[in-house]
Design an enzyme around this catalytic site. Sequence first.
Site, short mmCIF file in Angstrom:
data_model
loop_
_atom_site.label_atom_id
_atom_site.label_comp_id
_atom_site.label_asym_id
_atom_site.label_seq_id
_atom_site.Cartn_x
_atom_site.Cartn_y
_atom_site.Cartn_z
N ASP A 1 0.86 -1.17 0.00
CA ASP A 1 0.00 0.00 0.00
C ASP A 1 0.91 1.24 0.00
O ASP A 1 2.12 1.12 0.18
CB ASP A 1 -0.89 -0.04 1.26
CG ASP A 1 -1.84 1.13 1.33
OD1 ASP A 1 -2.48 1.44 0.31
OD2 ASP A 1 -1.95 1.74 2.42
N ASP B 1 -0.20 5.09 1.17
CA ASP B 1 -0.43 6.04 2.26
C ASP B 1 -0.51 5.33 3.60
O ASP B 1 -1.29 4.39 3.78
CB ASP B 1 -1.72 6.82 2.00
CG ASP B 1 -1.70 7.50 0.63
OD1 ASP B 1 -0.70 8.15 0.32
OD2 ASP B 1 -2.69 7.35 -0.11
#
Length: 199
Positions: free
Chosen positions: A15, A17
């Site tokens: 991922d 953020d």
Amino acid sequence: MQDAVTKPSFLVLTDRDGTLIRDVPYLSRLEDIQLLPGVASAIRHLNTLRIPVVVVTNQSGVARGYFTESFVQESHLLLNDLLGKEGAHIDRFLYCPHLSGAVKSLYDRDCTCRKPRSGMLKTALDAYGVLPSRAMMVGDSIRDVEAAEKLGIMAYLIASDSRTVPSVSAFIVSSFSEAVENFLVARNRVISERSSHAP
């Protein structure tokens, strides 16, 4: 950067953020991009081992009208520039700009790439020809874990306090770098077992 044609044996999916960079809700300014501690060194280590690193990120801010796809692409260029200063790089970026009921009709879609669905992860596996059992997914959301589990990918969930995390099969870690360290231990075990059974 790693060429998909070389068919690496392992793959790291991540991922963006809250995992690689500081979590800013609906990040829309390049100046807010800040690498989290240990990320650059962990990715650099993966680069030296020729293990591709692929970002898989939901970016519904596009569908909501907060920023454009061009901004997402610019943010990824900047992220790789920041990593480059530390001798590291991300091999590929995949993102989902869609959202069911989106303000921007172009992106109004109940797609298969938006996590917790596994479309982006499968795209990465197919691109590099890596078995799900030889890949890892690390993120800071249950969505990341669910997307990985559907494909049989080893999942790592970043959480500051495991007691606040619902019961999941993911390994609970405190950072991206810890997840990578654990994954490499598992990788080395696989390589060792394969070597011990070689004729």
